[in-house]
Design an enzyme around this catalytic site. Structure first.
Site, PDB file in Angstrom:
ATOM      1  CD  GLU A  90       3.567  -0.051  -8.430  1.00 48.69           C
ATOM      2  OE1 GLU A  90       3.296   1.110 -10.016  1.00 48.69           O
ATOM      3  OE2 GLU A  90       4.792   0.426  -7.927  1.00 48.69           O
ATOM      4  NE  ARG A 131      13.046  -6.730   3.932  1.00 44.58           N
ATOM      5  CZ  ARG A 131      14.457  -5.812   3.561  1.00 44.58           C
ATOM      6  NH1 ARG A 131      13.986  -4.805   2.845  1.00 44.58           N
ATOM      7  NH2 ARG A 131      15.017  -5.037   5.005  1.00 44.58           N
TER       8      ARG A 131
END
Lengths: 319, 281
Positions: free
Chosen positions: A63, A15
Site C-alpha cells: 500500500e 462499495r
C-alpha cells in the site's frame, strides 16, 4: 423532503456505488486511472480493471508503494483513484499520504472500503474506527463519508472534478438505498428533515439509523432537524449553525471513535460560534470485534435506540 | 573533453554554494550534498532535457528528476539555480523563514524544479514509478531519474517499489543510489548492513550499473550507458560510490558531517579548497 419520504425497498453495499461510478468515470475521462492493492473484488473495481487494463495498476499487497505511485501519476495529469480497505488506506500509509499526497498537494483520490464496525466478521484488525480523525487532521485533505449506494456513487463522480486530495470512506454491508444518486455537492450538507426540538447530524451508515431514530422520536412528540453531513472536511458550518440555532442542541452519529470524527468536527463549529449541548453516538474509544454488522452496531452503542436515547438526554440537558 | 571540463568546474561552484548555504543558516546536510555534487551537475548539465524557464508540474516532454533523500537539498537547490530554474541569489534564503528553499524540498512553496516533497525517506521511488507510468500513458518517451541515499534503502517502501517496477516493465526509469556507506549514526555496515547491494537489485529484476560518482568522466559515461539501456523492458539502477563530504578534506572519511554545518573558520578552510568557477551568489 422529510423522513416520511424515505421508505427504501432496495439495499446495496456502498462499495458497489464506488465500483459502478469509477467504471463510468473511466468511460467519461481518460485521465482517470485506478490502483488497487490486491483487493480488486472487495473494492468492486473489477469492472474498471477489465474495461481499462492500461489504466488499472495492480500494486500487490504494497500500500505504501501504491500511495506513492498515485502521487507520481498526477505528475503528467492523471487522476488516480486508490482502492483498498480503510485501515490500509490510512493508518498503514499515513506518512506516505502526509508527505507525498497532502503536503505535496497531489490530486489523488483515496478510496477506502470496509470502514468501521460494519466490516463485520473480520474483526478489530480490519475495522478501523480512527480513519476520519487521521485524515481530517491533514491539511489540504477533503474527507467524505457517504451514507448509501447512491450517495457513494454520486460522491465518487463528484471527487473526480475536485482538484486536490480526497479521502472517500465507504463500506461493506448491504444497506438501505435512500439518498439521491445525482444531487451531490462536496461540502454541502443534505437536509433530510425539518424539526425544532433537536438536531441530529449523521454520517455514513449511521444516517439511515438516524432516519429511523427521527421517526421514533416523532412518535414521542419530538421533532428532529436531521442533517446528513457527508463531507466532514470541509464541513458545512452554515447548515450546522442554522440548525442548532433553531433547536439549541445536537446529537452526532458516526461509525467511528468518539475522538477525532464527525462529533468533534461539529463540536468545533458549535463551540466557537454557537455553543449548544451535544451528545455523541460513536464508539467509546475502543477497538471492535468479530460479529454481524448490525449486532456490532448494537453492542458498541450505535443502534437506532442509542440515537433516540441520546436525543432524549440532550433535550433534557437543554432544559 | 570540453564538456567534462565544464561539468567539473560547475561541480566546484556547486560545492561552494553548498558549504556557504549550510554555513549561513548554520544547519543542513553538507556531507551527502558534497558527495552528490557531481551527480547533480552531470544530470542537469548533461543528461536531462528540461525547460527551466517555463516550469510546469506535469513536465510533459521533459525528463524528470525526483530526489528521494530530501535532506541533501542544498546540492539540488544549487544545481537548479545554476541551471536557470530560479535566481542564484535565492540560495541565500536557504532554511530561512519565508523562503522557497525549505530545509527539505517541497512543492508547497512553488519553487520551480520541485515536483514532490521529500524528507521522510523511502518514498521517492514509488512516486517516480507513478510519474514513469504517466509518461507511458501519455506516449511521452522522456525519462525519469531518481536519487536515493544508501541508508534510505533500509526503508521497506523502497523494496515494495523495487518489486513493482520490473514486474510491470517500468523501463523509462533510471534510479541512482548514493553509496557513500555512511548514515547519521555511523557506517551503514554497522547500523544495518545492506549486504550485497548489486545482487539484491539484480534479484529484484533490475539492470544494475556501478560507477564512481565522484569521477565526472566515468559518471557521465555510466549515465549515458544507462540511458541507452532504457526501453528494454527493465528498470535501471546505478550504484554510485561517492565520498561523503567530497571536495572538502576535513569533511571526508567520516559520517560526522552528515548533518552539521561549518563555523566561520571551517567555511573559510572549505572555500579555500573549492575554486570559484562561476561566481558565488
Amino acid at each position: 423532503m422529510s423522513i416520511h419520504d424515505l421508505n427504501p425497498t432496495d439495499k446495496k453495499d456502498t462499495r458497489s456505488g464506488f465500483g459502478d461510478a469509477i467504471l463510468e468515470l473511466g468511460k467519461e475521462d481518460e485521465r482517470v486511472v485506478a490502483l488497487c492493492a490486491d483487493l480488486t473484488g472487495s473494492l468492486k473495481m473489477n469492472g474498471f480493471a477489465n474495461e481499462f487494463p492500461d489504466r488499472f495498476f495492480q500494486t500487490g499487497i504494497a500500500e505504501a508503494n501504491m500511495m506513492g505511485m498515485a502521487a507520481g501519476l498526477t505528475i503528467g495529469g492523471k487522476i488516480p483513484f486508490t482502492g483498498t480497505f480503510a485501515n490500509f488506506s490510512t493508518g498503514r500509509v499515513y506518512d506516505q499520504i502526509r508527505q507525498s499526497i497532502a503536503y505535496s498537494q497531489k490530486n489523488v483520490k483515496i478510496c477506502a472500503s470496509h470502514a468501521g464496525l460494519t466490516l463485520g466478521e473480520d474483526g478489530a484488525t480490519h475495522q478501523i474506527l480512527e480513519d476520519i480523525g487521521l485524515m481530517r487532521m491533514l491539511p489540504n485533505m477533503t474527507v467524505i463519508n457517504p451514507c448509501d449506494y447512491n450517495q457513494t456513487f454520486a460522491a465518487t463522480k463528484a471527487i473526480k472534478d475536485h482538484e486536490g486530495p480526497v479521502y472517500l470512506r465507504f463500506g461493506r454491508p448491504s444497506w438501505p438505498i435512500f439518498a439521491s444518486k445525482t444531487s451531490f455537492e462536496i461540502g454541502k450538507a443534505w437536509k433530510i428533515n425539518d424539526g425544532k426540538d433537536v438536531t441530529i447530524i449523521a454520517t455514513g451508515h449511521m444516517v439511515w439509523y438516524a432516519v429511523l431514530a427521527a421517526k421514533e422520536l416523532e412518535k414521542l412528540g419530538i421533532t428532529v432537524d436531521l442533517l446528513n453531513i457527508h463531507t466532514i472536511k470541509p464541513i458545512d458550518q452554515e447548515a450546522i449553525l442554522d440548525s442548532v440555532s433553531k433547536t439549541g442542541c445536537v446529537v452526532t452519529a458516526e461509525e467511528h471513535n468518539r475522538f477525532g470524527g464527525l462529533g468533534e468536527a461539529v463540536a468545533q463549529v458549535t463551540s466557537t460560534n454557537h455553543p449548544v449541548p451535544q451528545e455523541f453516538v460513536a464508539v467509546n474509544d475502543s477497538f471492535g470485534e468479530s460479529g454481524k454488522p448490525t449486532d456490532l452496531l448494537k453492542k458498541y452503542g450505535l443502534d437506532v435506540s442509542d440515537i433516540v436515547k441520546a436525543a432524549q438526554k440532550v433535550l433534557h440537558r437543554k432544559g | 573533453m570540453a564538456e567534462i571540463d565544464f561539468l567539473t568546474k560547475r561541480s566546484s561552484q556547486v560545492r561552494r554554494d553548498i558549504v556557504r548555504m549550510v554555513h549561513s543558516c548554520y544547519s543542513g546536510h553538507p556531507g551527502g550534498s558534497l558527495g552528490c555534487a557531481d551527480f547533480f551537475v552531470a544530470l542537469y548539465g548533461e543528461m536531462m532535457s528540461f525547460d527551466s524557464k517555463n516550469f510546469e508540474m506535469d513536465g510533459k516532454d521533459e525528463d524528470l528528476f525526483f530526489l528521494s533523500n530530501g535532506h541533501i537539498s542544498p546540492v539540488w537547490y544549487s544545481a537548479l539555480a545554476r541551471s536557470g530554474y530560479f535566481p542564484i541569489e535565492e540560495l541565500a534564503t536557504f532554511r530561512q523563514i519565508d523562503s522557497r528553499l525549505q530545509g527539505h524540498p517541497t512543492t508547497a512553496e512553488h519553487l520551480p524544479g520541485i515536483r514532490m516533497a521529500s524528507g521522510s525517506l523511502g518514498q521517492g521511488l514509488s512516486v517516480a514509478i507513478g510519474a514513469a507510468l504517466a509518461k507511458k500513458l501519455n506516449n511521452d518517451d522522456h525519462l525519469i531519474y531518481t536519487l536515493h541515499g544508501d541508508g534510505e534503502l533500509q526503508e521497506g517502501q523502497i523494496w515494495e517499489a523495487a518489486m513493482y517496477a520490473p514486474h510491470h516493465k517500468v523501463d523509462n526509469l533510471i534510479a541512482s543510489i548514493d553509496y557513500n556507506s555512511r548514515q547519521i549514526d555511523g557506517d551503514v555496515d554497522d547500523v544495518l548492513s545492506l549486504g550485497n547491494l548489486r545482487a539484491k537489485w539484480e534479484a529484484f529484476g533490475w539492470d544494475v550499473l556501478e560507477t564512481n560518482g565522484n569521477n565526472m568522466a566515468e559518471l557521465v559515461g555510466t549515465l549515458k550507458k544507462a540511458k541507452g539501456m532504457t526501453g528494454n523492458g527493465k528498470p535501471i539502477v546505478i550504484i554510485m560510490t561517492t565520498e561523503m563530504g567530497q571536495g572538502v578534506d576535513f569533511m571526508m572519511g567520516s559520517h560526522k558531517w552528515h548533518g552539521v554545518a561549518p563555523n566561520d573558520e571551517q567555511l573559510a578552510q572549505a572555500l579555500s579548497q573549492l575554486a570559484e568557477t562561476e561566481g558565488d551568489y
